[in-house]
Enzyme design. Structure first.
Site, mmCIF file in Angstrom:
data_model
loop_
_atom_site.group_PDB
_atom_site.id
_atom_site.type_symbol
_atom_site.label_atom_id
_atom_site.label_comp_id
_atom_site.label_asym_id
_atom_site.label_seq_id
_atom_site.Cartn_x
_atom_site.Cartn_y
_atom_site.Cartn_z
ATOM 1 N N LYS A 35 0.958 -1.222 0.083
ATOM 2 C CA LYS A 35 0.244 0.022 0.106
ATOM 3 C C LYS A 35 0.855 1.275 -0.272
ATOM 4 O O LYS A 35 2.130 1.113 0.284
ATOM 5 C CB LYS A 35 -1.008 0.158 1.295
ATOM 6 C CG LYS A 35 -0.115 -0.072 2.509
ATOM 7 C CD LYS A 35 -0.972 -0.087 3.716
ATOM 8 C CE LYS A 35 -0.136 -0.337 5.230
ATOM 9 N NZ LYS A 35 -0.892 -0.723 6.116
ATOM 10 N N TYR A 260 16.582 31.206 5.031
ATOM 11 C CA TYR A 260 15.392 32.052 5.438
ATOM 12 C C TYR A 260 15.667 32.113 7.007
ATOM 13 O O TYR A 260 15.856 31.106 7.930
ATOM 14 C CB TYR A 260 14.235 31.195 5.198
ATOM 15 C CG TYR A 260 13.633 31.188 3.825
ATOM 16 C CD1 TYR A 260 13.322 32.513 3.218
ATOM 17 C CD2 TYR A 260 13.762 30.239 2.978
ATOM 18 C CE1 TYR A 260 13.042 32.715 2.119
ATOM 19 C CE2 TYR A 260 13.255 30.441 1.532
ATOM 20 C CZ TYR A 260 12.857 31.395 1.220
ATOM 21 O OH TYR A 260 12.317 31.642 -0.128
HETATM 22 C C1 LIG Z 1 0.071 -1.995 6.483
HETATM 23 C C2 LIG Z 1 -0.623 -3.348 7.228
HETATM 24 C C3 LIG Z 1 0.027 -4.333 7.466
HETATM 25 C C4 LIG Z 1 1.854 -4.186 7.527
HETATM 26 O O1 LIG Z 1 2.040 -3.669 8.751
HETATM 27 P P1 LIG Z 1 3.943 -3.437 8.851
HETATM 28 O O2 LIG Z 1 4.158 -2.997 10.116
HETATM 29 O O3 LIG Z 1 4.325 -2.574 7.757
HETATM 30 O O4 LIG Z 1 4.164 -4.895 8.817
HETATM 31 C C5 LIG Z 1 -0.418 -5.319 8.020
HETATM 32 N N1 LIG Z 1 -1.847 -5.503 8.105
HETATM 33 C C6 LIG Z 1 -2.540 -4.471 7.734
HETATM 34 C C7 LIG Z 1 -4.321 -4.326 7.810
HETATM 35 C C8 LIG Z 1 -1.904 -3.063 7.148
HETATM 36 O O5 LIG Z 1 -2.954 -2.175 6.795
#
Ligand SMILES: *Cc1c(COP(=O)(O)O)cnc(C)c1O
Length: 369
Positions: A35, A260
């Protein structure tokens, strides 16, 4: 092209995937969480490296993310864990995308669609995250919906841990017990699912891998998943190097203001280098007068404020530095390394946010050494 880009090492990604997959008990398989553009690393490029020998499914949060992968020709099963509307549910099914139904509201919509077609879902149970997922008091309603929907099949039940990154916190085991109880409650009402999954990266590293899949994200990218590790693990390894180059150098006398707000004044005659990267690229403005970068294998401090497109660093102690030299913001250069965890701790955040903040303006270049 501007000399600012992020290199992603595909071979290192493959090795991380293989190391995680081979650490699992036999029968337990990887769902690669890609994702948010694979946490900023590039979802399409990394999805192409996911092969069925190591990866059972790809997980994303949004339908758009799943469709991007399908359009790129990715054929592995894809699980969407975020909520979808009824029209999105139809589009997902048309593209062979698996729904990770996050609650009873969406289950109602899925059941409506399942009047016309067969639908297989992963159903999320809330064992203590308090965010998404079906809670105890909603189980009866879920059972009722499923009983009334003969074409709707629950392929997997899953849950998500809140505190797995802290090995001393007993809550992970409590969540696991609650998950088991909820599964048993459903079973008593005649609702069974052939598969289960719960573990994220942190739980996986700790060997807490109940069920058929682990959903790993951050470990694929080589950042530390546990809060309390004193030393970074040998495997997985970071796969990204964010680099830029010295655009120009100038010698300034003692007392010269930089940037800045003139928040930095040179304390001595200084050599200041300007880098073509800024907060618009995701190099956080809070690195003003706090960040460090690597030049010629040595650390050099960020001086003055980070601007939108530019950063100034002090290379007085790297006298051989010249225009065009590579500057590493994140990753390895020579014997030194700036890890995402280091940047995160300076920003009081986590490596996940560091990766996700690297902007779309920074091209991702894929190397396969
Ligand atoms: C993003 C996500 C993961 C992965 O988590 P990590 O800590 O990056 O391994 C697992 N399960 C769900 C539902 C997620 O949204």
């Amino acid at each position: 092209m501007r000399p600012t880009w992020a290199e992603v090492d595909l071979g290192a990604f493959d090795r991380n995937v293989a190391a995680i997959a081979s650490s699992l008990p036999s029968g337990t398989r990887v769902i690669a969480m890609l994702k948010a553009n694979a946490y900023g690393h590039g979802a399409v490029a990394l999805a192409r490296r996911c092969t069925p020998n190591h990866v059972a499914m790809i997980g994303v949060a949004l339908l758009e993310e799943a469709l991007e992968l399908r359009e790129a020709g990715i054929v592995l099963p894809i699980l969407v864990v975020g909520p979808l509307s009824e029209s999105q549910i139809r589009v997902a099914l048309d593209h062979n995308v698996t729904l990770g139904v996050p609650g009873p509201e969406e289950l109602v919509l899925v059941a409506r669609v399942a009047r016309e077609r067969d639908v297989a879902i992963h159903l999320k149970l809330d064992s203590g995250m308090g965010r998404m997922g079906v809670v105890d008091t909603e189980l009866a309603r879920v059972v009722e919906l499923l009983r009334a929907s003969p074409r709707l099949r629950v392929e997997a039940l899953y849950t998500h841990f809140a505190n797995a990154s802290d090995p001393r916190d007993p809550f992970t085991m409590e969540q696991l017990a609650r998950f088991d109880t909820m599964i048993a409650t459903l079973r008593q009402s005649g609702v069974t699912a052939p598969k289960h999954h719960a573990a994220n990266s942190a739980a996986t590293l700790r060997g807490i891998t109940p069920g058929d899949y682990v959903r790993v994200g951050i470990s694929l990218y080589g950042a530390e998943a546990l809060d309390s590790s004193s030393a970074p693990p040998a495997v997985p390894v970071p796969i990204m190097r964010w680099r830029t180059a010295i655009m120009r150098l100038k010698d300034l006398p003692a007392g010269a203001p930089i940037g800045y707000g003139s928040t930095f004044h040179t304390a001595r005659p200084s050599r200041i280098a300007t880098l073509p990267v800024g907060y618009a690229d995701g190099y956080d403005r809070r690195f003003s007068n706090r960040g460090e970068v690597l030049v010629r294998g040595r650390r050099a401090p960020v001086v003055g404020r980070v601007s939108m497109d530019l950063v100034t660093i002090d290379v007085t102690d790297v006298p051989e530095a010249t225009a065009g030299d590579e500057v590493v913001l994140l990753g390895r250069q020579g014997a030194h390394e700036i890890r995402a965890e280091e940047l995160a701790s300076k920003l009081d955040t986590i490596s996940y946010e560091v990766f996700c903040s690297i902007g779309a303006r920074v091209p991702r270049l894929y190397v396969d050494p």
